[in-house]
Design an enzyme around this catalytic site. Sequence first.
Site, PDB file in Angstrom:
ATOM      1  CE  LYS A   1      -3.881  -2.271   2.261  1.00  0.00           C
ATOM      2  NZ  LYS A   1      -4.494  -2.699   3.516  1.00  0.00           N
TER       3      LYS A   1
ATOM      4  CD  GLN B   1      -3.577  -4.327   6.688  1.00  0.00           C
ATOM      5  OE1 GLN B   1      -3.396  -3.389   5.924  1.00  0.00           O
ATOM      6  NE2 GLN B   1      -4.261  -5.397   6.331  1.00  0.00           N
TER       7      GLN B   1
ATOM      8  CG  ASP C   1      -9.998  -0.010   5.087  1.00  0.00           C
ATOM      9  OD1 ASP C   1      -9.832  -0.325   3.886  1.00  0.00           O
ATOM     10  OD2 ASP C   1      -9.306  -0.475   6.015  1.00  0.00           O
TER      11      ASP C   1
END
Length: 297
Positions: free
Chosen positions: A54, A98, A121
């Site tokens: 990422k 994460q 997200d």
Amino acid sequence: MSAQIIDGKAFAAKVRGQVAEHVTRIKEENGITPGLAVVLVGEDPASQVYVRSKGKQTVEAGMNSYEHKLDADTSQDDLLKLIADLNADKDVHGILVQLPLPKHLNEDLVINSIAPEKDVDGFHISNVGLLGTGQKSMVPCTPLGCLMMLRDYHGSLSGMNAVVIGRSNIVGKPMAQLLLGDSCTVTITHSRTKDLPAVVRGADIVVAAVGRPEMVPGDWIKPGATVIDVGINRIDKPEGGTRLVGDVDYASCADVAGAITPVPGGVGPMTIACLLANTVTACCRIHGLVEPEGLTA
Ligand code: NDP
């Protein structure tokens, strides 16, 4: 094999190119560089790989990447303090924590402490509610990637029968909301669904997000249907070593389907591309700039 392969790798490269173009424009016209902060707690090897990837792709798209690696025993208060600092940081437009987090941390509390406008997200309860009511929101990356591929392949999805296998908060449920938003007739299935093969056989679009290697065989697929395989499962090869497979049995499904995403090279690359897209979208919304076209739901 008769199905057309939906090449997620190539599509993701195109999306990353569009993101990079928009980033250049924002930098030149507004003097702003979009920034993504990724928070990793602990040393889970798979998570470390994702975070590295990422960060690399964020920088390649011309954005700033901020990595925060915390010890596995980091306290909830310290993690919440970091998120509060990132929420207040004007250089940070997207925040991603994460998952999964170590067990002593409350995932819901942590995710809901992220400022909704920076929640790239799309897991914050406000964004879940906005998506569910058809309002502008940050959209979870994996289902957004699936939707983009479906729109690209079909044009309009209106009136199509879509079956989503799996009802997780990160894939199944938001996927169903997005398909409903595009006027599909949507069925969400799960481990208690009765006669799953019959339900799947009625689908023009099948999205499999189960986490069970090659669970969906070709004889569940309506001839000509589009199959989107979200699954990422590592299985042993008979000759030793391992390989990645999806949640559908690729060979038999590709014989029947009209189009299919491969694993690897389908949904996976689109997920990170959509994270970059969400970061530039978040930056535009925060600063009241024109959003890039076609990069959100
Ligand atoms: P979860 O484990 O959270 O959810 C799995 C879902 O599948 C559940 O709703 C479960 O039902 C359902 N299910 C399990 N067994 C069956 C069955 N026999 N029949 C029908 N439904 C069943 O998984 P995720 O949604 O997080 O992930 C799904 C897959 O997608 C995984 O392989 C994961 O690795 C992959 N993934 C890939 C991403 C990418 O970037 N390509 C991103 C995220 C995930 P129930 O609710 O009843 O238990």
